[in-house]
Design an enzyme around this catalytic site. Structure first.
Site, PDB file in Angstrom:
ATOM      1  CD  GLN A   1      -2.640  -1.264   2.585  1.00 22.22           C
ATOM      2  OE1 GLN A   1      -2.707  -2.326   3.203  1.00 22.22           O
ATOM      3  NE2 GLN A   1      -3.247  -0.190   3.010  1.00 22.22           N
TER       4      GLN A   1
ATOM      5  CD  GLU B   1      -8.673   3.212   8.033  1.00 24.88           C
ATOM      6  OE1 GLU B   1      -7.816   2.354   8.303  1.00 24.88           O
ATOM      7  OE2 GLU B   1      -8.441   4.435   8.003  1.00 24.88           O
TER       8      GLU B   1
ATOM      9  NE  ARG C   1     -12.583  -0.339   5.382  1.00 27.18           N
ATOM     10  CZ  ARG C   1     -13.409  -0.737   4.426  1.00 27.18           C
ATOM     11  NH1 ARG C   1     -13.620  -2.020   4.230  1.00 27.18           N
ATOM     12  NH2 ARG C   1     -14.013   0.158   3.685  1.00 27.18           N
ATOM     13  CB  CYS C   2      -7.608   0.112  13.136  1.00 25.21           C
ATOM     14  SG  CYS C   2      -5.852   0.441  13.018  1.00 25.21           S
TER      15      CYS C   2
END
Lengths: 788, 160, 291
Positions: free
Chosen positions: A222, A742, A372-373
């Protein structure tokens, strides 16, 4: 929000069908494992069955006899080049391959290089490793007790398993305030380990060209530029030089944070390719992915609220033990070892707050912000939204009413929280009111009251969250020292089409469409005519990548700013073409016209052509610009979610009957894509709340290390999400947009937990740790005497 | 370790290969025939990213041996578009944003294609049940359901 | 992900298949749908020397009523069972069962015979076949024999089939008037094995009394469980709530689950009770009785 551009131009606000889809719907995506290079070899990894053990011997002789196996690489081999250890993104260190001790089950122990995938697998089976098990540390509280085995004996002088202490806020003042408060509530909240499990696992093809000294790595990453720089710094001593390292992140099958860290497999593949001079492909299996890749959560929190009897929340305290596994390999900005946890005052105007956290080593894989935090915002919001409901129970107050009473009111924005964040904008009451209306809150409470009389269990749970994204301003944010700006480089061609390259990397968020829409908004060039590229470090401008919902806030802003620079130059060219002064020109998307004489105009396409064929003397030809955007602040998306559950008194199963999500991410680029992000995020919020968990027994054996036991929801477990919006633009973002990737993973879990607790509150239940399994619920029902 | 000559028809084209007995069908498709649209997402037969049609029925190609496909017909995502025309399921997924990262998508498309052939008018419940062997992490399934409903309507329109 | 090497043969007759098993003893295994066997081989849990594929042997896929029995060929796919009009109309318990095996894609390959022959107490058909009083037909070198289902499951992953025998058919008695059956499975998510499963097949006779009843439990021990005490407690009785609750309690007493991520021993046993009671009510409803 009515779009400012036409459907043909398709700027912001249009639900443009995605430009990337044509290849995916034909099965012509190009993911790492789809790529085959001439002479390519395959790598597979031998992994430790023990969570903590000394390696007595590694016998590779049988493996080398397997047809097709060319080499077996061990830690001893890498140690020759000082590559057996590497730095983590939090400036800790972790092993690439061990030379003497393994520290978690499934740790990489050796790598087999073979001519085929099948031979590599056979080779792995044939490597014999002699282990001597050591005492295992899996409980972070026990890890901190005096006398616990010290895990990081590789660190000189380390005598305990404590990694770091972090705190923010006024400790003494908050303590005094709590001591004097009318009402206090306290709750232990554990968020277990989970794994993001994107459908594509991690992998790479490392391709070292000996003749040119150039390393190309196709990689599931990413953050390709950060990886390139890390490789240059870590392996510079073996001859890798940054201008001769190319990282290509092609199509990615999901990321969600799981494809940010540098995994040992990547480094071993690179080393193998450099040594052998052939491309080496490594693609991990799902079980390897779940058992060894970066995890998320594993926070043991104790949250407390102080309040007045009338429900005004006046103080917050949270103490956390963070289980990081055997190395702190979380991909946080370097000054934030607990990520953005200090957003934990949430949507409420809390005047006294203090939070502290201690990171601990255990015999588990290292990590962990990979799900995804938003850099630990899932943890922070879970804590504040849960403890708020605990307070509501204590005060016998409706949880919606309690929230409304304590929301930061719109007129207080920009709002400075006592823990140091300046929230850019928000209108929390409006979002909650909308959600309550959509779900029919008052009717549901009436229904609940009636059902309770009949012994039926139904619950309503609210989560009103504030997110914090868009890392981040250079004064505070860096990853390994690299500031967290992001970039866009736009070039307009003579025929009026454009190419835009960014420093981020989509893993499904639709950047090829949304970034084109941003540029279309600013320049009036149809989005269909704007090619968007990301992911190749040889061509893309330097960026920090896509995670923590930062693409729209940072790179999207860069896109707008670069487009505006182009517009500035376009104005000059238009003035030249129309023979007027720049101030006499008016802009509308796609066109400069003379004020008062609108028929005298030049389209952006005509201007682009002129930039190459008829540019003003003294001006450079061409029409392009680059922007490295340093955001002045983070952005603060928010929302209110309401969940309705029914509980089966016989089995304890929780069924989500309805779930309404009202999100506010500021100005929206593509409503269809935003809704998609929310649907997916809600599902990834429900999954940890009800299904997903990775745990370890006392020997450090992983439980939940395959899809057999790590329960990813199917379409049958997933409810039909109902989504809506409010729009409160960000005052500082060039497009007023905030980011949304998110929000739903952050906001959904507490809404679900709050609903289940609400269903059981009349029985005296105040809290349940996730995942809320049927057995957990049934055990409560049995204890309370209401099981079927 | 036995080696076998097989003949498999894939998307209407006949292919011959010599494979080990243990060679998985998904690898025959991806590695030998270079049809990389079919994906691998797990190792325990759960995720369905590898779904293809075998004699018209959607199956997980990671849990079929290539030798079992000898003499049979396989259809992959690459076989959906015919004569430059997208299949209604492909159109549906594009129109209704039924994909994000695209990795589960080929499997979803093949399952949907088979569903609509068998049941041209599925309810939402039937759709969700039909795709319950295909995991998606990105979309939350809402738009996948809509995509299949779009495709069902399109198929009706095309027939009439 | 990648199995260890093995040999493979695809005989074209049943006799050939039997002969291969006979010749290779414990080293050979039958490959039918492969949805239990191949996942094991891919994880390298269990070695096999030779796979004998039944996929080219004709005449093993059928669903028909004949001679007082529903006869299901061993190679019949679960999806075929689920979709069969005959099964849907007269044997809803089989549809209940097939519909919760793994997921729809797996069911397009998985076979009824494989679901039984694998000997896994966590598979779903065993409990249902116990409730139905089914008979297994096996073919070996000496010919064909029948095995009552109560004798078929002998231990964890082991059945009464000899190493050189192939399961060829399952026979289920055609249900008399007043019959009803149901299979209920509690699973954590679609595709999971059962946390608990209960199969009930019964006949309501005159006065709505339970004339015949069979109860089978999934995932409640090393072998699928036939809840004989529970069955005995129901025979001759009218199905009022107390009677059903008592039968369910007795069924749970016969359950001997092990603890795992799906639940503790206590929880699973209680779920056996809850599901048995619910399956009884459903079976009675289908038999035309009142709930």
């Amino acid at each position: 929000m009515t779009p400012k551009t036409s459907a043909a131009v398709c700027g912001m606000g249009h639900s443009m069908k995605r430009k990337e889809d044509p290849r995916f719907i034909r099965g012509q995506g190009r993911y790492v494992d789809d790529i085959q290079l001439p002479g390519m070899l395959y790598m597979d990894i031998v992994r430790s069955p023990y969570a903590h053990a000394t390696i007595k011997a590694i016998d590779i002789s049988q493996a080398l006899k397997v047809p097709g196996v060319l080499a077996v690489i061990t830690g001893q081999d890498l140690a020759k080049y000082n590559l057996h250890w590497m730095p983590t993104l939090m400036s800790d260190t972790q092993m690439v391959l061990p030379t003497d001790t393994v520290m978690y089950q499934s740790q990489e122990v050796a790598a087999v290089i073979a001519t085929s995938r099948y031979a590599a697998a056979d080779g792995v089976d044939a490597v014999e490793v002699d282990y001597e098990p050591l005492p295992v540390v899996v409980d972070p509280f026990k890890a901190l007790e005096p006398g616990a085995p010290v895990l990081r004996t590789d660190k000189k002088g380390k005598t305990d398993n404590h990694i770091f202490h972090w705190e923010v806020g006024d400790r003494a003042g908050t303590e005094r305030h709590f001591a004097a408060a009318d009402v206090r509530v306290k709750q232990d909240i554990y968020l277990p380990r989970i794994h993001v499990a994107s459908i594509e696992t991690c992998g790479c093809i490392a391709d070292f060209d000996k003749a040119m000294g150039k390393l190309t790595v196709y990689m599931t990453t990413q953050a390709p530029h950060a990886i390139r720089t890390v490789f240059a710094l870590v392996a510079g001593h073996v001859g890798l030089s940054e201008e001769r390292i190319r990282i290509v992140s092609p199509d990615l099958g999901g990321g969600f944070g799981g494809k940010v860290p540098v995994y040992p497999g990547y480094v071993i593949a690179v080393a193998a390719s450099v040594l052998i001079g052939k491309p080496v492909k490594w693609i991990e299996d799902r079980m390897e992915n779940l058992q060894a890749d970066s995890f998320a959560r594993d926070y043991h929190m104790t949250a407390e609220l102080a309040a007045r009897k009338d429900g005004t929340i006046t103080g917050l305290r949270i103490k956390t033990i963070a289980d990081h596994g055997y190395a702190d390999a979380a991909a946080n900005p370097s000054k934030f070892p607990a990520g953005l946890f200090s957003i934990c005052t949430g949507s409420y105007d809390i005047k006294h707050a203090f939070t502290e956290l201690d990171g601990v080593y255990t015999n588990k894989p290292p990590g962990g912000v990979a799900y995804r935090c938003s850099f630990r915002v899932t943890e922070a919001v879970h804590a504040i939204e849960r403890i708020t409901d605990v307070l509501a129970l204590e005060l016998k107050m409706d949880p919606a009413e309690l929230r409304m009473k304590n929301f930061i009111p719109p007129e207080k924005f920009p709002y400075k929280s006592v823990l140091g964040w300046e929230y850019d904008s928000g209108n929390y009451a409006a979002a909650l009111a909308k959600a309550m209306k959509l779900i029919g809150y008052a009717d549901l409470r009436r229904e609940q009251a009636e059902k309770r009389k009949r012994g039926e269990l139904m619950g309503i749970g609210i989560s009103s969250f504030t997110e914090i994204v868009g890392a981040g301003p250079s004064k505070d944010f860096d990853i390994l020292g690299i500031k967290m700006f992001d970039s866009a480089e736009i070039r307009v061609h003579p025929t009026g089409k454009a190419i835009a390259r960014f420093g981020t990397k989509s893993q499904g968020q639709g950047h090829e469409t949304t970034y084109a829409q941003i540029v279309a908004e600013e320049l009036g060039i149809p989005a269909q005519d704007i090619a968007v590229e990301e992911g190749d470090t040889d061509t893309a401008p330097y960026g920090l990548g896509t995670y923590a919902s930062r693409s729209t806030p940072v790179a999207g802003a860069a896109g707008a700013m670069a487009a505006r620079k182009i517009r500035d130059k376009a104005r000059k060219i238009a003035a030249h073409l129309l023979e007027v002064a720049e101030e006499d020109l008016e802009w509308e998307p796609g066109k400069f016209s003379v004020k008062g004489a609108p028929q005298k105009a030049k389209t952006i396409q005509e201007i682009a052509f002129a930039a190459y064929t008829n540019h003003p003397q003294g001006m450079e030809a061409g029409l392009e610009a680059t922007s490295y955007y340093d955001p002045p602040n983070l952005t603060f998306p928010f929302g209110s979610y309401i969940c309705v559950v029914d509980i089966d008194r016989g089995t304890g199963m929780v069924k989500i009957r309805r779930f309404v999500a009202v999100d506010d991410c500021g100005n929206i680029i593509n409503p269809m894509i935003v809704d998609g992000q929310i649907h997916g995020g809600l599902t990834m919020g429900m999954a940890p709340a009800l299904l997903e968990e990775i745990s370890y027994d006392e020997e450090g054996n992983i439980q939940g290390g395959s899809f057999m036991d790590y329960l990813v929801p199917t379409a049958m477990e997933t409810p039909r999400w109902e989504v809506d919006k409010t729009v409160t633009p960000s005052p500082h973002h060039p497009l007023g947009a905030k980011g949304v990737g998110e929000s739903a993973t952050v906001g959904a879990p507490p809404a679900i937990v709050n609903a289940v607790v609400d269903a059981l509150a009349h029985l005296g239940v105040r809290h349940i740790d996730i995942p809320i399994t049927p057995e957990k619920v049934w055990t409560i029902l049995k204890e309370k005497g209401v099981a079927e | 370790m036995s080696s076998h000559s097989i003949r498999v028809s894939v998307n209407g084209a006949a292919h011959e290969a010599t494979v080990d007995a243990r060679y998985l069908l998904v690898h025959l498709l991806r590695e030998t025939l270079r049809l990389t649209g079919t994906h691998i997402g797990c190792d325990t037969t759960h995720c369905g990213a590898c779904t293809v049609l075998l004699d018209g029925e959607p199956v997980k190609s990671c849990t079929v041996l290539a030798v079992q496909a000898d003499g049979r017909d396989v259809m992959t995502v690459e076989g959906l578009e015919q004569g430059g025309k997208l299949d209604p399921v492909q159109e549906g997924f594009w129109q209704e944003h039924g994909l994000q990262c695209g990795f589960c998508t080929p499997g979803m498309l093949m399952t949907s294609y088979a569903l609509l052939k068998r049941n041209p008018d599925p309810s939402e419940g039937e759709i969700r049940e039909a795709i319950s062997g295909n995991l998606c992490r990105c979309t939350g399934y809402v738009n996948i359901v809509k995509s299949i409903q779009y495709a069902a309507a399109k198929r009706h329109a095309e027939v009439s | 992900m990648i199995p260890a090497a093995f040999d493979y043969l695809a005989p074209t007759t049943l006799d050939e298949a039997v002969a291969l098993l006979d010749r290779h003893g414990g080293q050979a295994k039958v490959l039918a749908g492969g949805q239990s066997l191949l996942p094991l081989l891919k994880l390298r849990l269990g070695q096999v020397g030779l796979l004998v594929d039944l996929g080219r042997v004709p005449g093993l896929e059928y669903i028909k009523e004949e001679g007082g029995f529903l006869r299901v060929g061993a190679a019949t796919r679960e999806s075929a069972l689920e979709r069969s009009d005959l099964v849907r109309s007269k044997y809803p318990i089989l549809v209940d069962t097939a519909a919760v095996i793994a997921d729809p894609l797996v069911r397009n390959r998985a076979t009824v015979g494989g679901n039984l022959a694998h000997g896994d107490p966590a598979n779903d058909h065993p409990a249902t076949m116990l409730a139905l009083g089914a008979t297994v037909v096996a073919r070996g070198p000496k010919g064909e024999r029948t095995i009552p289902i109560e004798q078929f499951f002998t231990g964890l992953f082991s059945t009464a089939l000899a190493a050189n025998e192939i399961l060829t058919e399952v026979r289920i008695p055609v249900p008399p008037p007043g019959s009803g059956g149901a299979y209920l499975k509690l699973e954590r998510k679609v595709g999971d094995f059962a946390t608990a499963g209960a199969a009930v097949q019964l006949v309501l006779g005159s006065g709505s009394r339970i004339e015949k009843v069979g109860i089978g439990l999934t995932a409640m021990g090393e072998v699928p469980v036939k809840a004989t005490d529970a069955e005995a407690s129901l025979r001759g009785k009218t199905p009022d709530p107390k009677v059903l609750a008592e039968a369910a309690r007795l069924a749970a007493r016969a359950a001997n689950p092990t603890v795992d991520r799906r639940g503790s021993v206590e929880y699973k046993r209680e779920m056996a009770r809850v599901l048995t009671e619910r399956a009884l009510r459903r079976a009675i409803e289908r038999a035309g009785g009142k709930r």
